[in-house]
Design an enzyme around this catalytic site. Structure first.
Site, PDB file in Angstrom:
ATOM      1  N   GLY A 179      60.613  30.622  60.721  1.00 42.88           N
ATOM      2  CA  GLY A 179      60.319  29.915  59.486  1.00 42.88           C
ATOM      3  C   GLY A 179      59.750  30.870  58.450  1.00 42.88           C
ATOM      4  O   GLY A 179      59.275  31.958  58.779  1.00 42.88           O
ATOM      5  N   CYS A 180      59.768  30.458  57.191  1.00 45.61           N
ATOM      6  CA  CYS A 180      59.290  31.346  56.128  1.00 45.61           C
ATOM      7  C   CYS A 180      57.793  31.590  56.243  1.00 45.61           C
ATOM      8  O   CYS A 180      57.340  32.747  56.171  1.00 45.61           O
ATOM      9  CB  CYS A 180      59.664  30.790  54.757  1.00 45.61           C
ATOM     10  SG  CYS A 180      59.046  29.120  54.423  1.00 45.61           S
ATOM     11  N   TYR A 181      57.010  30.544  56.430  1.00 43.79           N
ATOM     12  CA  TYR A 181      55.570  30.740  56.557  1.00 43.79           C
ATOM     13  C   TYR A 181      55.211  31.581  57.789  1.00 43.79           C
ATOM     14  O   TYR A 181      54.383  32.497  57.688  1.00 43.79           O
ATOM     15  CB  TYR A 181      54.846  29.395  56.621  1.00 43.79           C
ATOM     16  CG  TYR A 181      54.728  28.660  55.309  1.00 43.79           C
ATOM     17  CD1 TYR A 181      54.185  29.270  54.179  1.00 43.79           C
ATOM     18  CD2 TYR A 181      55.123  27.324  55.192  1.00 43.79           C
ATOM     19  CE1 TYR A 181      54.061  28.581  52.981  1.00 43.79           C
ATOM     20  CE2 TYR A 181      55.002  26.633  53.995  1.00 43.79           C
ATOM     21  CZ  TYR A 181      54.470  27.270  52.893  1.00 43.79           C
ATOM     22  OH  TYR A 181      54.334  26.590  51.696  1.00 43.79           O
TER      23      TYR A 181
END
Length: 335
Positions: A149-151
């Site tokens: 995921g990006c986070y």
């Protein structure tokens, strides 16, 4: 791969990340982009739906018989919808980079607690977590890679050196991302009227990237409970995470500088800087730009990391993983 060039499909190419992945692969010197698929936008050319992608291929409704004739696929569906598609592709021997959360977690009970019953239980746990800076050797030659995921991408790159050194006693992650992280379909929160000139925390205490961050930190030697709070900021794209760490032992600025230099000085896509990074520093690139600071008054370590949520947080990292899977330089197609 008749001429030695691997063929690729982008499944779900009408979304923001899918369109960028298609654009990168269309121009990639080491891959041939053969198919782009979509549902609602089927029948249109991708460069009509996303003019900036400049990919003159027609979007088609995904059909395993029509689109399973490739060597690899980047699957850009949301969680739940991705797993059955990934399973169908793997049955045909297609190597997959999946952008959803369906294969990131290793504990099925945790996945189903945070998401839903898994759509391809026979494959659960079989994916390699595709953060190359942490799992490069495992990604090489893998058949199924779960793109982070990006986070978690930004957070784990920020915290990995501390985790390996046993320095994380407690950590708070304050994260901010642009509206593109919510996808093409606006919600009440991401509509221009709500997001413009505003800054809002969301999914407080319940964001689904939390177990992913905790899983990977534990694997690095830091089994901690993370306080993770994301915020929506009025940007089209871009992401900044601010990590506040209470160290498990005494540490100073010189040791921190050495830890981060040892971890990242030779990484092609991580930039270490003295001053805090900004999201414009990395926009439309595969770079993560970060800095580490020690506050002797509070006794805390602060780490800041900036990425483009659609690039290093999704599409360009998927291409980086494909490069590794096929033995290419992981900078290929991304410079």
């Amino acid at each position: 791969m008749a001429d030695g060039t691997p063929t690729v499909a982008v499944v779900g190419a009408a979304g923001y990340a899918g369109a960028i992945a298609a654009a990168l692969l269309y121009r990639h010197p080491g891959f041939e982009l053969r198919h782009v698929t979509a549902r609602a936008d089927a029948g249109q050319r991708l460069d009509d739906v996303h003019p900036r992608a400049r990919v003159p291929l027609a979007l088609e409704v995904f059909d395993i018989d029509a689109h399973g004739d490739v060597d690899a696929a980047v699957v850009c569906y949301p969680h739940g919808a991705a797993a059955p598609t990934v399973a169908a592709l793997r049955e045909r021997g297609v190597r997959v980079v999946d952008l959803s959360a369906d294969f990131r977690l290793r504990d099925r009970a945790i996945y189903e607690d945070w998401y839903q019953p898994h759509g391809a239980p026979e494959l659960f746990g079989g994916g390699i977590y595709g953060l190359p800076e942490l799992h490069r050797d495992d990604v090489r030659g893998a058949d199924l890679v779960a793109n982070p995921g990006c986070y978690p991408t930004a957070t784990l790159l920020a915290l990995a050196p501390l985790a390996r050194a046993g320095l994380i006693g407690d950590v708070i992650v304050d994260a901010k991302s642009g509206v593109s992280g919510a996808g093409r379909e606006p919600t009440a929160a991401t509509h221009f009227i709500s997001a413009d000139e505003n800054l809002t925390p969301y999914k407080v205490g319940s964001h689904r990237h939390t177990p992913e961050i905790e899983q990977e930190l534990a694997g690095l030697g830091a089994p901690v409970t993370v306080t993770f709070t994301p915020h929506l900021v009025p940007l089209a794209q871009g992401e900044l995470v601010s990590c506040y760490v209470t160290p498990a032992r005494d540490v100073d600025a010189d040791e921190l500088a050495d830890l981060y230099d040892d971890a990242y000085a030779r990484e092609p896509w991580v930039e270490l800087r003295l001053g805090p990074p900004g999201v414009l520093d990395v926009r439309e690139t595969n770079y993560c730009r970060l800095s580490v600071h020690f506050d002797p008054r509070a006794g805390r370590v602060m780490v800041f990391a900036a990425i483009d949520n659609l690039w290093k947080g999704a599409a360009s990292q998927a291409v980086q993983n494909l490069d590794l899977m096929y033995g290419l330089d992981e900078r290929a197609g991304l410079q």
